[in-house]
Design a protein around this motif. Structure first.
Motif, short mmCIF file in Angstrom:
data_model
loop_
_atom_site.label_atom_id
_atom_site.label_comp_id
_atom_site.label_asym_id
_atom_site.label_seq_id
_atom_site.Cartn_x
_atom_site.Cartn_y
_atom_site.Cartn_z
N LYS A 173 -1.49 -1.07 12.60
CA LYS A 173 -1.71 0.16 11.83
C LYS A 173 -3.06 0.74 12.22
O LYS A 173 -4.00 -0.04 12.46
N PRO A 174 -3.25 2.05 12.21
CA PRO A 174 -2.19 3.00 11.90
C PRO A 174 -1.12 2.99 13.01
O PRO A 174 -1.46 2.94 14.19
N VAL A 175 0.12 3.06 12.57
CA VAL A 175 1.22 2.90 13.50
C VAL A 175 1.41 4.18 14.32
O VAL A 175 1.54 5.27 13.77
N LEU B 16 4.26 6.76 4.30
CA LEU B 16 4.18 7.29 5.67
C LEU B 16 5.23 6.65 6.57
O LEU B 16 5.89 7.35 7.35
N ASN C 157 0.85 -1.20 0.00
CA ASN C 157 0.00 0.00 0.00
C ASN C 157 0.89 1.25 0.00
O ASN C 157 1.70 1.46 0.91
N VAL D 60 0.34 4.49 0.36
CA VAL D 60 0.19 5.47 1.45
C VAL D 60 0.94 4.99 2.69
O VAL D 60 1.70 5.74 3.32
N ASN D 61 0.75 3.70 3.01
CA ASN D 61 1.45 3.15 4.18
C ASN D 61 2.96 3.20 4.00
O ASN D 61 3.70 3.52 4.93
N SER E 270 0.81 -4.15 10.63
CA SER E 270 -0.38 -4.66 9.95
C SER E 270 -1.63 -4.17 10.64
O SER E 270 -1.61 -3.84 11.84
N SER E 271 -2.74 -4.14 9.89
CA SER E 271 -4.02 -3.82 10.52
C SER E 271 -4.89 -5.07 10.60
O SER E 271 -6.10 -4.96 10.72
N VAL E 272 -4.28 -6.27 10.53
CA VAL E 272 -5.08 -7.48 10.73
C VAL E 272 -5.61 -7.48 12.16
O VAL E 272 -4.99 -6.93 13.06
N GLU E 273 -6.77 -8.12 12.33
CA GLU E 273 -7.39 -8.09 13.65
C GLU E 273 -7.24 -9.43 14.36
O GLU E 273 -7.08 -10.46 13.71
N LEU F 49 6.38 3.34 17.28
CA LEU F 49 7.28 2.99 16.18
C LEU F 49 8.72 3.31 16.56
O LEU F 49 9.62 2.47 16.42
N PRO G 180 3.39 6.79 16.14
CA PRO G 180 4.80 7.17 15.93
C PRO G 180 5.68 6.97 17.15
O PRO G 180 6.86 6.63 17.01
N PHE H 82 3.54 17.16 4.09
CA PHE H 82 3.63 15.77 3.64
C PHE H 82 2.26 15.11 3.66
O PHE H 82 1.94 14.27 2.81
N GLU I 158 -0.36 -8.46 4.64
CA GLU I 158 -1.22 -8.67 3.47
C GLU I 158 -0.54 -8.08 2.24
O GLU I 158 -0.64 -6.89 1.99
N HIS J 157 -9.36 -4.43 2.94
CA HIS J 157 -8.37 -4.24 4.01
C HIS J 157 -7.47 -3.03 3.73
O HIS J 157 -7.18 -2.23 4.62
#
Lengths: 456, 112
Positions: free
Chosen positions: A220-222, A132, A126, A128-129, A198-201, A227, A224, B21, A170, B57
């Protein structure tokens, strides 16, 4: 940039983390260098052990023995007068600064950037991910590369150069689980720390990732702050592992090379066999009687790592570890049939050298030394794997144990020195290659066949 | 501002990555989002449950990143549905994506 600081024949460049002595570049491990730079920076005062532990291993609970081993390694490199010990309190850099100008340091190649941050691979399909995470890591001072799927990530990891992998689960082509499995199965790649993002549940995927060797898991969202903390912790663990390996390698490099190290590096599948082998029985007899029980167990733990490494590096096999003792067998593999006695003796000498390094530090801190008693005996044994551990049975095992007990008594009689006693079979095999002396009648109860003491 | 964007999550994202950003990141999502929706639509048309879950997802994951709560809820429902979701669920998601993008651009513009 402040350049090289000179202290007699020792020159230190704090910015570049370079160390020279008599014009030659020395390469202590990065932790030892951290310790040295901190001591040099505050050379006008005592630096306490707590301060060193906190600054060199930030956020980690580290045994004091680790610090002692690093200081000991530095003293070995720079001379024992370079670092003064203030018993029970800490250390002080003791070399006086030179007033003359330092000889110019060799220039750094133009294309070699100063070491900053770490190189992190972000694998996420992804965009965007990916952007970021890369941005967040760059703002933390790391260098970042990215991969859009698992296969691309594997290719990049195999090409090398990464300190950490941030991995999404994923992903097309090769998902995060499959990539983790591949990394874990590869001895070259399994050392790379991996943080799953990951954003798996549910907890199932988290548990599976940890089982597959992931260092950590971030949802995710991670966040910061998380992280930053977990990236730092993973990199710290990697650094600690590398530092430990480097220290052991350096200690080992100071000892004579032996053919058995090659055999130890590539263990073959083993079957139980009846063979002539050499048994080493060791005990650290003073620990059980020491007043400070917690300190004794701490020291035992520190010693074990060094002792195991000595056994492994000489092709030996640990076959028992009762309490404060250890039993190992040498020369039991067909490929090293005649090497057993000599490898067992070399192991004993390496153990004594490593224990002496620890003891030098303990002595300076007013702590009692860890004395070591070793018995070596050769003969026919039955040896092989039994379930998860190895066993070795036969008369030489008992004889080595008896010699080890005699060595304890002989050591006590010799003002607490390490003592290594050899039976006649081991002595006959190593005579002329190592210094031995026949144990005098009366000093210990000498068993049939005679006993020889190893002179280290 | 009542726009189904979690103000705290959005502010934290700006703090984490920088307001400029975040504007770039929103435009990236504006490029990628329709492709994710198309992948989702195709997977649902083919009865491909794995493809459907993966596409939903991805949308959910990005929606959470920006604090786009309604978009995230709609995507999550499709991702976790044990049976094939109906066309209305997909339509609701298709309607919400441009609304969420507009709301994000407005917030980013207002606060950048």
């Amino acid at each position: 940039m402040s350049g090289f600081q000179r202290f007699g024949s020792v020159e230190i460049h704090p910015d570049r983390r370079e160390l020279r002595m008599d014009g030659k570049t020395l390469t202590p491990g990065s932790r030892a260098m951290d310790v040295l730079l901190l001591l040099v920076q505050h050379r006008d005062r005592l630096v306490t052990k707590d301060e060193l532990l906190e600054r060199v291993w930030p956020g980690l609970v580290v045994e004091e023995n680790n610090l002692q081993v690093h200081v000991s390694a530095l003293r070995k490199l720079l001379g024992s007068q370079a670092i003064a010990t203030v018993p029970g309190l800490g250390y002080r850099f003791a070399l006086e600064p030179s007033t003359g100008p330092a000889e110019p340091a060799p220039a750094r190649p133009a294309d070699e950037a100063p070491a900053e941050g770490h190189h992190v691979l972000v694998a996420d399909d992804n965009k965007v991910n990916r952007l970021l995470l890369a941005r967040s890591l760059e703002l933390m001072g790391h260098r970042v590369s990215t991969a859009e799927n698992g296969r691309q990530a594997l290719e990049r990891v195999r090409a090398g150069g990464f300190d950490l992998l941030l991995l999404d689960l994923e992903m097309p082509e090769l998902d995060g689980f499959a990539l983790l499995e591949t990394l874990h199965a590869d001895p070259e790649l399994r050392e790379l720390p991996v943080i799953i993002t990951s954003s798996v549940e549910g907890v199932g995927p988290v548990a599976r990732c940890i089982e597959l060797g992931a260092d950590d898991f971030l949802h995710k969202p991670v966040n910061p702050t998380l992280l930053k903390a977990r990236v730092a912790a993973s990199l710290e663990r990697r650094r600690a592992r590398q530092e430990q390996r480097a220290l052991v390698a350096r200690l080992r490099a100071q000892l004579p090379a032996t053919p058995a190290r090659a055999a130890a590096a590539a263990p073959a599948a083993e079957a139980p066999r009846r063979t002539t082998a050499t048994v080493l029985a060791l005990r650290l007899p003073d620990l059980a009687a020491a007043d400070d029980a917690a300190a004794s167990l701490e020291l035992l733990d520190a010693c074990r790592t060094l002792l195991h490494d000595a056994v492994n590096s000489h092709g030996g096999q640990l076959v028992g570890e009762p309490g404060d003792g250890l039993v190992a067998v040498f020369g039991h593999r067909a490929t090293q049939a005649d090497a057993g006695p000599m490898e067992a003796v070399r192991t004993a000498l390496e153990m004594l050298e490593m224990l002496d390094m620890l003891n030098a530090e303990r002595g300076a801190l007013g702590q009692p030394a860890a004395r070591c008693a070793i018995g070596l005996a050769a003969g026919e044994v039955l040896v092989g794997p039994s379930g998860a551990r190895w066993v070795c049975i036969g008369e030489p095992v008992q004889r080595a144990g008896t010699l080890q007990t005699l060595a304890e008594a002989a050591g006590r009689a010799a003002n607490g020195e390490h003592t290594v006693l050899l039976d006649e079979a081991v002595h006959a095999a190593v005579a002329g290659r190592v210094a031995c002396e026949a144990v005098k009648p009366g000093s210990v109860a000498v068993p049939k066949g005679g006993v020889h003491a190893l002179r280290s | 501002m009542n726009d189904d964007i979690d103000p705290q999550a959005f502010a934290e994202l700006q703090q984490q990555a920088g307001a400029d950003f975040v504007i770039e990141l929103i435009e990236t999502f504006a490029d990628e989002g329709p492709q994710m929706l198309a992948a989702l639509q195709a997977a649902m048309a083919e009865g491909d449950a794995t493809g459907r879950r993966r596409a939903a997802h991805s949308i959910k994951s990005n929606a959470h990143t920006f604090g786009a709560t309604r978009l995230a809820e709609l995507a999550r429902a499709i991702e976790l549905s044990t049976e094939a979701p109906d066309a209305a669920a997909l339509q609701a998601l298709q309607d919400e994506l441009p609304r969420a993008l507009q709301a994000l651009r407005t917030r980013a513009g207002a606060q950048a």
